[in-house]
Design a protein around this motif. Sequence first.
Motif, short mmCIF file in Angstrom:
data_model
loop_
_atom_site.label_atom_id
_atom_site.label_comp_id
_atom_site.label_asym_id
_atom_site.label_seq_id
_atom_site.Cartn_x
_atom_site.Cartn_y
_atom_site.Cartn_z
N PRO A 14 40.60 36.01 46.08
CA PRO A 14 40.79 34.72 46.76
C PRO A 14 40.41 33.51 45.91
CG PRO A 14 38.80 35.82 47.56
CD PRO A 14 39.48 36.79 46.64
N SER A 18 44.08 34.10 42.77
CA SER A 18 44.98 33.46 43.73
C SER A 18 45.49 32.13 43.20
CB SER A 18 44.26 33.26 45.05
OG SER A 18 45.04 32.51 45.95
N GLN A 40 44.05 42.07 50.99
CA GLN A 40 43.81 40.78 50.34
C GLN A 40 45.07 40.32 49.61
OE1 GLN A 40 39.68 39.66 48.94
NE2 GLN A 40 40.66 40.15 47.00
N ILE A 44 47.36 36.78 50.22
CA ILE A 44 47.72 35.82 49.17
C ILE A 44 49.24 35.74 49.03
CG2 ILE A 44 47.57 35.37 46.68
CD1 ILE A 44 44.71 36.71 46.89
#
Length: 238
Positions: A14, A18, A40, A44
Motif C-alpha cells: 500500500p 502502489s 492487497q 490496488i
Amino acid sequence: MSRFKVAVVVGVGPGLGSAIAHKFASENFAVGLIARNADQLSQIQSEIQASGGTALIFPADVTDAASIKDAFAQVKSQLDAPEVLVYNAGAFQMAGILELTPEQFENSWKVNCFGAFLAAQQVLPAMVEQGRGTILLTGATAALKGSAKFSALAVGKFGLRALAQSLAREFGPQGIHVAHIVIDGMINTERVRGMASEREEHTLLSPLAIAQNYWQLYNQDATAWTLELDLRPAVEKF
C-alpha cells in the motif's frame, strides 16, 4: 497482447509499490502487479482501474524460482513482455546475529536480493531482443552500511546493490537502463505512521515523490543514465 507498454512492479504494497504502479499506469502503461498478498493486490488493482488505468495481478512468491517464472509467463501472455521492471520487494528482520535463526537470515536475503535476480532473468531476454528496457531496484540505507542488528537486511541490500552494478555493466551497452535507488529514511505509509505516530509528515519520504523519481529514471536519455540515486527527506541526517 497489450496495446500499452508494460511495466511490472514486484513487491506491491500500500505504500511505495502502489505509488509506483499508479504512476506508470497514469502514464499509459499496463501494469503487472506481483506480490504474495492477492487481496492487497486486488485492492490496488481496483484503485488503478478506478483512476482509468490498466492493471492485472499476478500473486507470486519472490523467493521461489518456479513461482516467479510462472508469474512472468502470465504477464507476457496476458499483457506483453515488460519494458520496465521495478523490484520493490523487501523484508526487514531487526535482530542481533545471535538472535536470528538461519531461516530468517536466508529468507531476508532471498526477498531482498535473490528475488531481484530471478525477476531480472525473466525480463532480460526480451529487453535484449528489443534493444531497450529499464530495471529499477529499490535499495535502502542498509545497502551502504551494516548497522548493529541490521545484518539480515544489510546482507540482502548489499547484494541487491552489487546485482544492480553487475546488471548495469553487462546490459547497459545493450540499451537496458539499470538503476539502484537508495531510500534513506522512513517512507510515509499507514504502517510507519502507526509505528512512529510522533513523526511529522515532512520528516518522512512521500511515496508519490519517490514514484516521480522512478518515472524520471525511466525517462532519462541514454547519454546520461543514473546508476544510483539516493533519496531522503531534507531533514534526514546522513
